[in-house]
Design a protein around this motif. Structure first.
Motif, mmCIF file in Angstrom:
data_model
loop_
_atom_site.group_PDB
_atom_site.id
_atom_site.type_symbol
_atom_site.label_atom_id
_atom_site.label_comp_id
_atom_site.label_asym_id
_atom_site.label_seq_id
_atom_site.Cartn_x
_atom_site.Cartn_y
_atom_site.Cartn_z
ATOM 1 N N LEU A 92 0.829 -1.202 0.000
ATOM 2 C CA LEU A 92 0.000 0.000 0.000
ATOM 3 C C LEU A 92 0.868 1.258 0.000
ATOM 4 C CD1 LEU A 92 -2.796 -1.107 2.493
ATOM 5 C CD2 LEU A 92 -2.984 -0.852 0.006
ATOM 6 N N LEU A 93 1.918 1.259 0.824
ATOM 7 C CA LEU A 93 2.849 2.399 0.829
ATOM 8 C C LEU A 93 3.554 2.529 -0.512
ATOM 9 C CD1 LEU A 93 4.398 2.074 4.386
ATOM 10 C CD2 LEU A 93 2.999 3.957 3.528
ATOM 11 N N PHE A 94 3.962 1.399 -1.078
ATOM 12 C CA PHE A 94 4.616 1.382 -2.380
ATOM 13 C C PHE A 94 3.722 2.023 -3.439
ATOM 14 C CE2 PHE A 94 4.982 -0.974 -6.417
ATOM 15 C CZ PHE A 94 6.284 -0.638 -6.773
ATOM 16 N N ALA A 95 2.451 1.622 -3.464
ATOM 17 C CA ALA A 95 1.508 2.160 -4.452
ATOM 18 C C ALA A 95 1.295 3.661 -4.245
ATOM 19 C CB ALA A 95 0.183 1.410 -4.370
ATOM 20 N N ALA A 96 1.141 4.085 -2.996
ATOM 21 C CA ALA A 96 0.918 5.507 -2.719
ATOM 22 C C ALA A 96 2.132 6.343 -3.110
ATOM 23 C CB ALA A 96 0.596 5.695 -1.232
ATOM 24 N N ILE A 97 3.313 5.872 -2.773
ATOM 25 C CA ILE A 97 4.525 6.624 -3.109
ATOM 26 C C ILE A 97 4.718 6.689 -4.619
ATOM 27 C CG2 ILE A 97 7.053 6.548 -3.001
ATOM 28 C CD1 ILE A 97 6.685 5.527 -0.090
ATOM 29 N N ASN A 98 4.532 5.582 -5.314
ATOM 30 C CA ASN A 98 4.723 5.579 -6.759
ATOM 31 C C ASN A 98 3.651 6.371 -7.497
ATOM 32 O OD1 ASN A 98 7.178 4.189 -7.374
ATOM 33 N ND2 ASN A 98 6.200 2.364 -6.544
ATOM 34 N N ARG A 99 2.498 6.513 -6.906
ATOM 35 C CA ARG A 99 1.448 7.322 -7.531
ATOM 36 C C ARG A 99 1.833 8.800 -7.490
ATOM 37 N NH1 ARG A 99 -2.616 6.461 -4.169
ATOM 38 N NH2 ARG A 99 -2.750 4.311 -4.844
ATOM 39 N N HIS A 100 2.482 9.232 -6.392
ATOM 40 C CA HIS A 100 2.825 10.642 -6.226
ATOM 41 C C HIS A 100 4.234 10.978 -6.694
ATOM 42 C CE1 HIS A 100 -0.893 11.512 -4.183
ATOM 43 N NE2 HIS A 100 -0.698 10.497 -3.366
ATOM 44 N N GLN A 101 5.128 10.026 -6.677
ATOM 45 C CA GLN A 101 6.525 10.280 -7.043
ATOM 46 C C GLN A 101 6.944 9.267 -8.107
ATOM 47 O OE1 GLN A 101 8.442 12.864 -5.860
ATOM 48 N NE2 GLN A 101 9.821 12.215 -7.464
ATOM 49 N N ARG A 102 6.720 9.605 -9.347
ATOM 50 C CA ARG A 102 7.001 8.668 -10.434
ATOM 51 C C ARG A 102 8.478 8.618 -10.795
ATOM 52 N NH1 ARG A 102 2.508 6.394 -12.022
ATOM 53 N NH2 ARG A 102 0.552 7.520 -11.942
ATOM 54 N N GLY A 103 9.156 9.717 -10.722
ATOM 55 C CA GLY A 103 10.573 9.756 -11.103
ATOM 56 C C GLY A 103 11.484 9.498 -9.918
ATOM 57 N N PRO A 104 12.778 9.467 -10.174
ATOM 58 C CA PRO A 104 13.752 9.271 -9.087
ATOM 59 C C PRO A 104 13.671 10.406 -8.059
ATOM 60 C CG PRO A 104 14.787 8.958 -11.219
ATOM 61 C CD PRO A 104 13.424 9.496 -11.486
ATOM 62 N N TYR A 105 13.858 10.040 -6.805
ATOM 63 C CA TYR A 105 13.746 10.983 -5.694
ATOM 64 C C TYR A 105 14.969 10.835 -4.795
ATOM 65 C CZ TYR A 105 11.809 13.172 -1.503
ATOM 66 O OH TYR A 105 11.609 13.968 -0.418
ATOM 67 N N MET A 106 15.466 11.922 -4.276
ATOM 68 C CA MET A 106 16.632 11.993 -3.383
ATOM 69 C C MET A 106 17.827 11.253 -3.995
ATOM 70 S SD MET A 106 14.849 11.898 0.395
ATOM 71 C CE MET A 106 16.353 11.660 1.256
ATOM 72 N N ALA B 21 9.828 2.670 -10.618
ATOM 73 C CA ALA B 21 8.827 1.887 -9.875
ATOM 74 C C ALA B 21 9.224 0.417 -9.798
ATOM 75 C CB ALA B 21 7.453 2.029 -10.532
ATOM 76 N N MET B 22 9.713 -0.139 -10.890
ATOM 77 C CA MET B 22 10.113 -1.551 -10.885
ATOM 78 C C MET B 22 11.317 -1.757 -9.951
ATOM 79 S SD MET B 22 9.441 -4.558 -11.888
ATOM 80 C CE MET B 22 8.336 -4.373 -13.253
ATOM 81 N N LEU B 23 12.251 -0.817 -9.982
ATOM 82 C CA LEU B 23 13.414 -0.939 -9.102
ATOM 83 C C LEU B 23 13.020 -0.771 -7.634
ATOM 84 C CD1 LEU B 23 15.915 1.001 -11.358
ATOM 85 C CD2 LEU B 23 15.862 -1.464 -10.960
ATOM 86 N N ARG B 24 12.044 0.081 -7.368
ATOM 87 C CA ARG B 24 11.532 0.198 -5.995
ATOM 88 C C ARG B 24 10.839 -1.102 -5.570
ATOM 89 N NH1 ARG B 24 8.896 5.946 -7.178
ATOM 90 N NH2 ARG B 24 10.767 7.217 -6.958
ATOM 91 N N PHE B 25 10.174 -1.742 -6.517
ATOM 92 C CA PHE B 25 9.511 -3.001 -6.205
ATOM 93 C C PHE B 25 10.520 -4.072 -5.800
ATOM 94 C CE2 PHE B 25 7.551 -7.088 -7.325
ATOM 95 C CZ PHE B 25 6.436 -7.018 -6.508
ATOM 96 N N ILE B 26 11.701 -4.044 -6.402
ATOM 97 C CA ILE B 26 12.762 -4.975 -6.002
ATOM 98 C C ILE B 26 13.106 -4.750 -4.532
ATOM 99 C CG2 ILE B 26 15.149 -5.689 -6.413
ATOM 100 C CD1 ILE B 26 13.116 -6.426 -8.639
ATOM 101 N N ASN B 27 13.172 -3.494 -4.107
ATOM 102 C CA ASN B 27 13.426 -3.201 -2.690
ATOM 103 C C ASN B 27 12.289 -3.703 -1.809
ATOM 104 O OD1 ASN B 27 15.953 -2.002 -2.894
ATOM 105 N ND2 ASN B 27 15.068 -0.035 -3.463
#
Length: 162
Positions: A22-36, A92-98
């Motif tokens: 759920l957190l993953f989906a919410a973050i990826n919905r608002h922050q599509r590109g690389p962050y920090m 998003a795919m790389l975040r999913f690996i995390n």
């Protein structure tokens, strides 16, 4: 592992994974590109994803293990599901690996706690057996004051229960 512990772990793992998704989906919905620091890591992972293993950003000081692991998960998944283009190595795919690694870490934490719990349980049982043997097999110790008796039992448990 007892049945109750297995159910408890399954419930905790499922709940943690659901919350993470759920957190993953919410973050990826608002922050599509690389962050920090993803500004450095995502292009590096994408270079590895495209087979450019000799390319390296000098701003990155960590080892390339996560990039290699990402390629090892993403490439077979892309082949299996028929993914192509920018989806394969997107942020998003790389975040999913995390997210998958966090589930793995949860399981490893459980295994460590289970191992520690079993060790403490067996140590406690050994301590109880030695404490009982103090009273039954060494009756002369019952004449000692309480504190030296406890110290002797603790010493025996240290020597014999490791």
């Amino acid at each position: 592992m007892e049945r109750g512990e297995a159910y408890g772990f399954s419930a905790a793992m499922s709940g943690a994974f659901l919350l993470s998704c759920l957190l993953f989906a919410a973050i990826n919905r608002h922050q599509r590109g690389p962050y920090m620091d993803e500004v450095f890591h995502v292009p590096q992972a994408q270079a590895y994803c495209h087979g450019r293993f000799l390319q390296w950003d000098p701003m990155i000081t960590t080892l390339p293990g996560l990039y290699l692991a990402s390629v090892g998960v993403v490439k077979p998944a892309a082949w299996l599901f028929g993914w192509t283009g920018s989806v394969v190595c997107s942020a998003a795919m790389l975040r999913f690996i995390n997210l998958l690694f966090s589930a793995g870490n949860f399981y490893l934490l459980y295994l460590l706690l289970f191992k520690i719990h079993q060790k403490n349980k067996s140590h406690h049982q050994c301590f109880e057996k030695l404490s009982h043997s103090r009273r039954t097999h060494l009756p002369g110790l019952s004449s000692l004051p309480q504190k030296p008796q406890k110290q002797l039992v603790a010493f025996k448990s240290y020597c014999f229960c490791r």
